[in-house]
Design a protein around this motif. Structure first.
Motif, short mmCIF file in Angstrom:
data_model
loop_
_atom_site.label_atom_id
_atom_site.label_comp_id
_atom_site.label_asym_id
_atom_site.label_seq_id
_atom_site.Cartn_x
_atom_site.Cartn_y
_atom_site.Cartn_z
N ASP A 15 17.20 -3.05 18.07
CA ASP A 15 17.38 -4.10 17.03
C ASP A 15 16.27 -3.77 15.89
O ASP A 15 15.24 -3.99 15.80
CB ASP A 15 16.84 -5.42 17.80
CG ASP A 15 16.70 -6.41 16.66
OD1 ASP A 15 17.31 -6.48 15.52
OD2 ASP A 15 16.47 -7.86 17.09
N GLN A 16 17.36 -3.45 14.72
CA GLN A 16 16.39 -2.87 13.50
C GLN A 16 15.62 -3.92 12.94
O GLN A 16 14.22 -3.66 12.70
CB GLN A 16 17.25 -2.61 12.42
CG GLN A 16 17.49 -1.15 12.15
CD GLN A 16 18.33 -0.81 10.99
OE1 GLN A 16 18.28 -1.47 9.95
NE2 GLN A 16 19.07 0.08 11.04
N ALA A 17 15.92 -5.27 13.14
CA ALA A 17 14.81 -6.30 12.66
C ALA A 17 13.39 -6.28 13.49
O ALA A 17 12.75 -7.18 13.04
CB ALA A 17 15.67 -7.65 12.44
N HIS A 18 13.68 -5.90 14.67
CA HIS A 18 12.44 -6.20 15.49
C HIS A 18 11.85 -5.01 16.12
O HIS A 18 11.13 -4.78 17.03
CB HIS A 18 12.89 -7.25 16.78
CG HIS A 18 13.16 -8.51 16.17
ND1 HIS A 18 14.45 -8.99 16.08
CD2 HIS A 18 12.36 -9.57 15.59
CE1 HIS A 18 14.46 -9.95 15.47
NE2 HIS A 18 13.32 -10.64 15.32
N ALA A 28 -6.65 12.82 3.06
CA ALA A 28 -7.99 13.36 2.46
C ALA A 28 -8.99 13.43 3.43
O ALA A 28 -10.14 13.35 3.25
CB ALA A 28 -8.42 12.33 1.20
N MET A 29 -8.53 13.51 4.86
CA MET A 29 -9.39 13.51 5.92
C MET A 29 -10.43 12.60 6.17
O MET A 29 -11.15 12.50 7.03
CB MET A 29 -10.29 14.91 5.90
CG MET A 29 -9.45 16.44 5.77
SD MET A 29 -10.30 17.70 5.57
CE MET A 29 -10.89 17.77 7.27
N VAL A 30 -10.21 11.26 5.64
CA VAL A 30 -11.14 10.26 5.74
C VAL A 30 -10.44 8.79 6.06
O VAL A 30 -11.06 8.08 6.57
CB VAL A 30 -11.86 10.08 4.52
CG1 VAL A 30 -12.80 11.12 4.12
CG2 VAL A 30 -10.96 9.58 3.19
N THR A 31 -9.09 8.78 5.91
CA THR A 31 -8.61 7.52 6.25
C THR A 31 -6.93 7.95 6.74
O THR A 31 -6.61 8.87 6.58
CB THR A 31 -8.39 6.89 4.98
OG1 THR A 31 -7.76 5.50 5.23
CG2 THR A 31 -7.33 7.21 3.95
N LYS A 32 -6.45 6.93 7.30
CA LYS A 32 -5.09 6.85 7.75
C LYS A 32 -4.14 6.27 6.95
O LYS A 32 -4.21 5.15 6.13
CB LYS A 32 -4.72 6.31 8.93
CG LYS A 32 -5.68 7.00 10.33
CD LYS A 32 -5.27 6.40 11.57
CE LYS A 32 -5.81 6.98 12.70
NZ LYS A 32 -5.86 6.34 13.92
N VAL A 33 -2.70 6.95 6.76
CA VAL A 33 -1.51 6.56 6.00
C VAL A 33 -0.66 6.09 7.10
O VAL A 33 -0.25 7.10 7.92
CB VAL A 33 -1.08 7.30 5.06
CG1 VAL A 33 0.15 6.94 4.55
CG2 VAL A 33 -2.10 7.55 3.93
N ARG A 34 -0.06 4.83 7.00
CA ARG A 34 0.89 4.62 7.80
C ARG A 34 2.32 4.10 7.26
O ARG A 34 2.22 3.83 6.14
CB ARG A 34 0.58 3.23 8.70
CG ARG A 34 -0.86 3.32 9.82
CD ARG A 34 -1.06 2.04 10.26
NE ARG A 34 -2.18 2.25 10.87
CZ ARG A 34 -2.64 2.89 11.77
NH1 ARG A 34 -1.74 3.51 12.58
NH2 ARG A 34 -3.99 2.73 12.58
N GLY A 35 3.35 4.67 7.78
CA GLY A 35 4.58 4.29 7.23
C GLY A 35 5.57 4.02 8.58
O GLY A 35 5.34 4.04 9.59
N ALA A 36 6.77 3.83 8.14
CA ALA A 36 8.01 3.36 8.88
C ALA A 36 9.38 3.88 8.33
O ALA A 36 9.08 3.99 7.15
CB ALA A 36 7.94 2.06 9.38
N PHE A 37 10.15 4.15 9.19
CA PHE A 37 11.38 4.38 8.54
C PHE A 37 12.31 3.17 8.97
O PHE A 37 12.19 2.53 10.18
CB PHE A 37 12.26 5.33 9.52
CG PHE A 37 11.68 6.58 9.04
CD1 PHE A 37 11.93 7.52 7.85
CD2 PHE A 37 10.74 7.19 9.78
CE1 PHE A 37 11.50 8.63 7.59
CE2 PHE A 37 10.07 8.56 9.55
CZ PHE A 37 10.35 9.18 8.30
N ASN A 38 12.90 2.52 7.90
CA ASN A 38 13.67 0.98 7.84
C ASN A 38 15.09 1.21 8.44
O ASN A 38 15.63 0.00 8.54
CB ASN A 38 13.57 0.28 6.78
CG ASN A 38 11.79 0.05 6.28
OD1 ASN A 38 10.89 -0.12 7.23
ND2 ASN A 38 11.39 0.06 5.07
N ASP A 39 15.75 2.25 8.30
CA ASP A 39 16.94 2.49 8.46
C ASP A 39 17.25 3.36 9.75
O ASP A 39 16.94 4.48 9.44
CB ASP A 39 17.72 2.69 7.32
CG ASP A 39 19.60 2.75 7.30
OD1 ASP A 39 19.94 2.41 8.57
OD2 ASP A 39 20.07 3.00 6.42
#
Length: 187
Positions: A15-18, A28-39
């Protein structure tokens, strides 16, 4: 257990919506970047009595990448990273599933990114099954797996003055899946 087995066995669609198909990495070795794929589209064929006959298939549209920063997302779609015009999909096809505990599985399969296919094993926890207010049977699954992006041809980087790099090669894939059972309507 036989009622639960009967309820779980069959075909399930993500279920894409959930569902969240995401990732995180160090920036930069100091923080996290988060992401997702929506399709994306995902299908689970569950055989509770014989998990080795179960399967999972997932197809992700690369252009749907979303890190909450349009400039970064556009860069990720280029040849520096995913090369979305030439490799518009990321895919996973399970080869076998091993049950390691009552609610824990290892989903083994082939992950393809930028036309490069590598075997990957993903630990997955079955989080439960429930009938939603619309009457659909819904199952939850969660898991994560760290991969080396360079093994899939995603090699762009920039050196930092400290000797580190801007983007970590280690990417954590994150799966939070709500799947809806495909019910046979008898017709």
């Amino acid at each position: 257990m036989s009622d639960l087995s009967a309820a779980l066995s069959g075909e399930w669609r993500f279920d894409q919506a959930h569902t969240r198909i995401g990732f995180s990495t160090r920036h930069a070795m100091v923080t996290k970047v988060r992401g997702a794929f929506n399709d994306f589209e995902g299908v689970i064929h569950a055989d509770v009595e014989n998990p080795s006959k179960s399967s999972v298939q997932l197809t992700i549209q690369v252009a749907s990448i979303d890190t909450r920063n349009e400039q970064r997302d556009e860069h990720l779609r280029t040849n520096d990273f995913f090369d979305a015009p030439n490799f518009p999909e990321i895919s996973f096809q399970s080869t076998h599933i091993d049950q390691v505990e009552e609610r824990n599985f290892i989903v083994n399969g082939d992950l393809t990114i930028r036309g490069i296919t590598k075997p990957v094993s993903v630990p997955i926890e079955f989080t439960g099954v429930e009938r939603d207010p619309a009457g659909h049977l819904r199952a939850g699954f969660e898991g994560s797996r760290r991969i080396d992006r360079q093994a899939f041809g995603v090699k762009w980087n920039t050196a930092l003055d400290s000797g580190g790099v801007l983007v970590s090669d280690r990417i954590l894939l994150e799966f939070e899946v709500s799947a809806v059972k495909v019910e046979n309507d008898g017709g």
